[in-house]
Design an enzyme around this catalytic site. Structure first.
Site, PDB file in Angstrom:
ATOM      1  CB  SER A   1      -7.802   3.665   3.389  1.00 30.86           C
ATOM      2  OG  SER A   1      -6.987   3.016   4.357  1.00 30.86           O
TER       3      SER A   1
ATOM      4  CB  SER B   1      -8.303   0.704   6.119  1.00 30.34           C
ATOM      5  OG  SER B   1      -8.965   1.929   6.297  1.00 30.34           O
TER       6      SER B   1
ATOM      7  CE  LYS C   1      -3.878   1.953   2.702  1.00 28.28           C
ATOM      8  NZ  LYS C   1      -4.686   1.736   3.928  1.00 28.28           N
TER       9      LYS C   1
END
Length: 458
Positions: free
Chosen positions: A152, A176, A76
């Protein structure tokens, strides 16, 4: 080759029936077919990946292979990698300087020989359960390109479901990891706080594996859980057999939690899938009993005020021209933080402890708890949240957020799909620090649930 699990790839490498370079090339070609529509990558670096794959291939030939040698990986955007900028999904930081060093998850997986394909996208500051961003094109859900993957860890979940290799890492502070895993039909483990060192560390924040199979997540936990002094909240080193056999379900006490006490009502198709999962566990010998709501509207409203204030401090410190680049939804959400009093701030901060105490007490009577991950299936890609209302931003995280602050491990595993073919995630929650137990119960459920619908293709 892109559909092979990490465990399968390592078997091929040991036999010499595939090489890391072959796999890297095949995975890169597959990504190039998907990515123009999926928008999962912030930074995609095929040349660097091929160089890593060639080095891995040489280690295999010399008999010096590492734990994850040659297995494709994505990280990420907010997990720092040396030499790569970290703009946190926002156009306000589009010119961020390159990171000077790898964050702990990146360092551990590189040391294990994984081949980093690139960095996956996230929304502004990671403060949405959506792939919407002021910096990136909206990430899409590979099961239905009109839907978002969640967030997210938006790009990571989309990449895992689409077959951008088998290993992915995201982060979680309110859902997330689990929410996008649920909406994309993959597996994730939100570990106990401190189980996987992270930088910067703070209350509720964790990194975790995102994979198609429980076995691949277990494989990642060995390197990821190694200690790192940079995380002062990390747990002491433990010799954990992460790839242990699935649990024997006979006699296990499992709480079934389908009413969060606040937030969006649970969609009937989601409710049906969770109840069907509970029946499977019962048929295998588990004792499943209902668990009453244990968190409250006051808890999330207080936490909302605290997060607004915290984010307002970050955004208000930007120069006006930078502030204007932040996603409008985020600017509207943080605006109320400007007027938060000291008393409101303290009361909001204290709700972390309220969530922790209520969740730990509610789970005490059970070996594990199961619940929906999200009350609703995946929603439109252009929306910031299912309600798309900055005044009510957290109505969809009622089942996930308590366990960030109780520090308990919680997984998302696919347990069905809607009539439209959208995945539905089952959340499996364990006692604090029983990350291995959650993986073992997840593996047992994975075997019970039977064949799944084929993975989406470009």
């Amino acid at each position: 080759m892109h559909d092979l699990s990490a465990c399968e790839l390592l078997q091929h490498y040991r036999r010499g029936s595939l090489s890391p370079v072959e796999v890297a090339r095949a995975t890169i070609a597959h990504i190039e077919r998907w990515e123009p529509r999926l928008h999962a990558f912030y930074r995609f670096d095929p040349e660097a990946a091929l160089a890593q794959a060639r080095a891995s291939e040489q280690r295999w030939q010399r008999g010096e292979a590492l734990a994850l040698d040659g297995v494709p990986l994505t990280l990420k955007e907010n997990i720092a990698t040396a030499g790569c900028a970290m703009p946190l999904g926002t156009a306000a930081l589009a010119d961020a300087a390159p990171a000077l060093a790898d964050a702990p998850p990146a360092a551990r997986l590189r040391e294990a020989g994984a081949v980093l394909l690139g960095k996956t996208t996230m929304p502004d500051y990671g403060m949405l359960s959506s792939g919407l961003s002021s910096l990136h094109a909206a990430a899409r859900n590979p099961w239905d390109l009109s839907k978002g993957p969640g967030g997210s860890s938006a790009g990571a979940a989309a990449a895992a479901a689409a077959g951008y290799g088998p290993l992915h890492v995201g982060t979680d502070i309110g859902g997330s990891l689990r929410l996008p895993a649920s909406w994309c039909g993959i597996f994730t483990l939100k570990p106990s706080l401190g189980r996987i060192p992270i930088q910067p560390p703070y209350a509720g924040r964790v990194a975790g594996p995102m994979t198609r199979t429980v076995a691949d997540a277990a494989l990642m936990m060995g390197p990821l859980s190694r200690p790192d002094w940079r995380d002062g909240m990390s747990l002491p080193a433990q010799d954990i057999a992460w790839q242990s056999a699935p649990l024997d379900l006979r006699g296990l006490r499992i709480g079934l939690w389908t009413d969060a006490g606040w937030g969006l009502p649970v969609d009937p198709e989601v409710q049906g899938a969770i109840e069907a999962a509970a029946r499977l566990l019962e048929q295998a010998g588990a004792i499943v009993e209902p668990l009453a709501p244990f968190s409250t509207r006051a808890m999330i409203d207080g936490l909302d005020r605290f997060w607004r204030m915290r984010s307002w401090l970050d955004i208000s410190a930007l120069a006006p021209e930078r502030r204007a680049r932040v996603l409008p939804y985020i600017r509207q959400w943080v605006a109320a933080g400007e007027h938060c009093s000291a008393a409101e701030l303290f009361q909001g901060y204290s709700q972390m402890a309220a969530f922790r105490d209520s969740a730990i007490a509610a789970c005490q009577a059970f070996d594990f708890v199961i619940s929906p991950v999200a009350p609703v299936p995946a929603f439109e890609a252009e929306l910031a949240s299912p309600l798309d209302d900055p005044a009510r931003p957290f109505e969809h995280i009622a089942f996930t957020v308590p366990f960030n602050f109780s520090e308990q491990p919680a997984a998302s595993i696919n347990c069905g799909c809607t009539k439209a073919g959208l995945p539905i995630g089952l959340q499996i929650i364990g006692k604090r620090h029983d990350d291995l137990g959650v993986l073992q119960l997840s593996a047992a459920f994975e075997a019970l649930r039977g064949p799944q619908q084929p993975w989406p293709t470009p």
